[in-house]
Design an enzyme around this catalytic site. Structure first.
Site, PDB file in Angstrom:
ATOM      1  N   THR A 177       0.797  -1.065   0.030  1.00  0.00           N
ATOM      2  CA  THR A 177       0.049   0.086  -0.012  1.00  0.00           C
ATOM      3  C   THR A 177       0.912   1.401   0.078  1.00  0.00           C
ATOM      4  O   THR A 177       1.805   1.231   0.775  1.00  0.00           O
ATOM      5  CB  THR A 177      -1.156  -0.006   1.277  1.00  0.00           C
ATOM      6  OG1 THR A 177      -1.848  -1.100   1.292  1.00  0.00           O
ATOM      7  CG2 THR A 177      -1.768   1.434   1.304  1.00  0.00           C
ATOM      8  N   PHE A 179       1.335   5.094   0.721  1.00  0.00           N
ATOM      9  CA  PHE A 179       0.826   6.185   1.774  1.00  0.00           C
ATOM     10  C   PHE A 179       1.481   7.368   1.350  1.00  0.00           C
ATOM     11  O   PHE A 179       2.611   7.635   1.121  1.00  0.00           O
ATOM     12  CB  PHE A 179       1.136   5.966   3.052  1.00  0.00           C
ATOM     13  CG  PHE A 179       0.534   4.648   3.632  1.00  0.00           C
ATOM     14  CD1 PHE A 179      -0.677   4.733   4.590  1.00  0.00           C
ATOM     15  CD2 PHE A 179       0.835   3.424   3.455  1.00  0.00           C
ATOM     16  CE1 PHE A 179      -1.413   3.943   5.118  1.00  0.00           C
ATOM     17  CE2 PHE A 179       0.290   2.315   3.868  1.00  0.00           C
ATOM     18  CZ  PHE A 179      -0.799   2.272   4.846  1.00  0.00           C
TER      19      PHE A 179
END
Length: 286
Positions: A177, A179
């Site tokens: 992921t 960020f």
């Protein structure tokens, strides 16, 4: 607001959430972490000076972008100051004494459930969405039932003294992921506040909408090609004002201080009906 010796960092979810893990990865361990209920609350915490930084997930390598975050980026006055890629490793977590064969339902954030879709189907476990991965562990612990579980990381299981029934249950092992690190434009952090090295390449994020004429998007993207500026992401989101009109979110390599980037921003401004520069920041390594 003057920089403080210890940065305060807002993130969405309970302690043990993947956003907290990303914050710990990017910032020094001395950062003060501020859990928030929703993504909107994270943005608000920094805008209202309750925190110095926000750590926000923008996209996952399996499930794609986080639409709510993109909509919030359009409205906010916060600036992008950095990015981090966090390796996501999911665990099936239940109350102590539970057995994997007894689990009928699993709670977690919709993104996490999507990343474990094949596993859940194979085990015939019903996915049930909640607002947060770590929060689902807390909820399962409070309910105390032996036929329910949560999907979160190992840290969440340890924090809430729960049992890991299975680990690495994500459908793809290359599960990351991305960020973004956001801050107010008037907040200038000290180098010791962040765990980054100098000399890295930069990336710039912008948002724009286009005029409703043939070839408008082609003309804008062509300006980047002319200057050999590499686009790393192009994302579209409905404007929500006029049907079938979109805002475009573009990440490209380069710093707003570079001459080529200054040129391209000047060139596309006249071809867009709206242009917003979210900021430039050091490019993270995967």
């Amino acid at each position: 607001m003057a920089a403080t010796a210890v940065a305060s960092v807002a993130f969405q979810g309970e302690r043990g959430a993947f956003s907290e893990m990303a914050a710990l990865q990017y910032f020094h361990k001395g950062a003060r972490l501020v859990p928030c209920k929703s993504f909107a609350d994270v943005f608000s915490a920094v805008e209202k000076k309750k925190a110095n930084f926000a750590v926000i997930p923008v996209e996952n390598s399996i499930e794609g972008s986080v639409p709510e975050v993109y909509d919030l980026l359009l409205k906010t006055q916060l600036k992008a100051k950095g990015e981090v890629y966090h390796r996501v490793r999911h665990c099936l977590i239940a109350d102590k004494g539970s057995k994997l064969t007894d689990i009928k339902r699993a709670y977690s954030h919709p993104q996490a459930l999507g990343q474990c879709r094949q596993y859940l189907q194979k085990k015939k476990i019903e996915p049930l969405p909640t607002y947060d991965t770590a929060g689902s562990v807390k909820m399962v612990k409070e309910q105390g039932a032996k036929d329910i579980a949560a999907i979160a990381n190992r840290r969440a299981a340890e924090l809430y003294d729960m049992e890991i029934l299975d680990e690495g249950i994500e459908d793809r092992k290359s599960n990351y992921t991305r960020f973004l690190i956001l801050a107010r434009s008037d907040y200038h952090y000290k180098k010791k506040d962040i765990n980054k090295k100098d000399g890295q390449q930069y990336k710039t994020s912008i948002i724009f909408s286009i005029k409703h004429v043939p070839g408008a998007l082609f003309g804008i993207l062509g300006e980047f090609a002319k200057r050999n500026l590499n686009l790393t992401k192009v994302e579209s989101r409905p404007t929500k004002e006029t049907p079938w009109e979109y805002n475009f979110y573009v990440d490209f390599e380069g710093n707003v201080g570079d001459s080529k980037v200054k040129q391209v921003l000047k060139a596309i401004k006249g071809k867009t009906s709206y242009l917003k520069v979210l900021g430039s920041y050091r490019k993270a390594e995967l």
